[in-house]
Design an enzyme around this catalytic site. Structure first.
Site, PDB file in Angstrom:
ATOM      1  N   GLU A  55      -0.320  -9.293 -23.548  1.00 14.81           N
ATOM      2  CA  GLU A  55      -1.682  -9.754 -23.814  1.00 14.81           C
ATOM      3  C   GLU A  55      -2.610  -8.565 -24.076  1.00 14.81           C
ATOM      4  O   GLU A  55      -3.479  -8.617 -24.947  1.00 14.81           O
ATOM      5  CB  GLU A  55      -2.223 -10.575 -22.634  1.00 14.81           C
ATOM      6  CG  GLU A  55      -1.466 -11.870 -22.374  1.00 14.81           C
ATOM      7  CD  GLU A  55      -0.332 -11.692 -21.387  1.00 14.81           C
ATOM      8  OE1 GLU A  55       0.339 -10.636 -21.408  1.00 14.81           O
ATOM      9  OE2 GLU A  55      -0.102 -12.611 -20.596  1.00 14.81           O
ATOM     10  N   CYS A  95      -0.757 -12.531 -16.277  1.00 10.86           N
ATOM     11  CA  CYS A  95      -0.936 -11.910 -14.962  1.00 10.86           C
ATOM     12  C   CYS A  95      -2.433 -11.737 -14.689  1.00 10.86           C
ATOM     13  O   CYS A  95      -3.283 -11.931 -15.574  1.00 10.86           O
ATOM     14  CB  CYS A  95      -0.213 -10.569 -14.899  1.00 10.86           C
ATOM     15  SG  CYS A  95      -1.082  -9.236 -15.762  1.00 10.86           S
TER      16      CYS A  95
END
Ligand code: THU
Length: 147
Positions: A55, A95
């Site tokens: 990401e 996360c």
């Protein structure tokens, strides 16, 4: 771009991950408000804690291509490489650190950015928003009173 196309872009990207230590490959595809798409992958390091998530890689590409303020939608897929394809059953959600990074883009764009999370083979999809994944987050607005 359809959900399926954005997920396919994330799964395809994951094939280029550098994940020799975890052997968990992650791909991320980010679509801009006007339909442009960039991708990123996790890039690990022999010094384990210095690895970068997919990401974060994709957000860096997004900033270069169209600016974080234009981030509209994100797909994330994670699993293991099996032959030529990404496989695995468990859905990969961002996360905590990546949620913070997405939160920053959402604050800039003024959008509750949508995140499509999938397992390796793409058969299980969870649809989340950044507000749901990081409620009461700390963002640029929280720095209003900085000197
Ligand atoms: N990883 C990501 O790229 N994104 C996430 O949101 C979860 C974890 C990567 C980091 C590491 O390279 C591997 O997956 C195992 O944690």
């Amino acid at each position: 771009m359809t959900d399926e196309q954005l997920i396919a872009a994330a799964r395809e990207a994951a094939l280029k991950a550098y994940a020799p230590y975890s052997r968990f490959s992650v791909g991320c595809a980010i679509e801009s408000a006007d339909g442009r798409v960039v991708t990123g992958v996790n890039v690990e390091n022999a010094c384990y804690r210095l690895g970068v998530c997919a990401e974060q890689s994709a957000l860096s590409a997004a900033q270069s291509a169209f600016g974080l303020q234009n981030v509209a939608r994100i797909a994330v897929s994670g699993g293991h490489l099996s032959g030529e394809a990404l496989s695995g059953d468990v859905v990969c959600t961002p996360c905590g650190g990546c949620r913070q990074a997405i939160f920053e883009a959402a604050a800039l764009s003024g959008r509750d950015v949508e995140i499509l999370c999938t397992n390796g083979d793409g058969s299980s999809v969870e649809r989340h928003s950044i507000a749901a994944l990081l409620p009461v987050g700390f963002g640029p607005a929280n720095l209003t009173d900085a000197g």
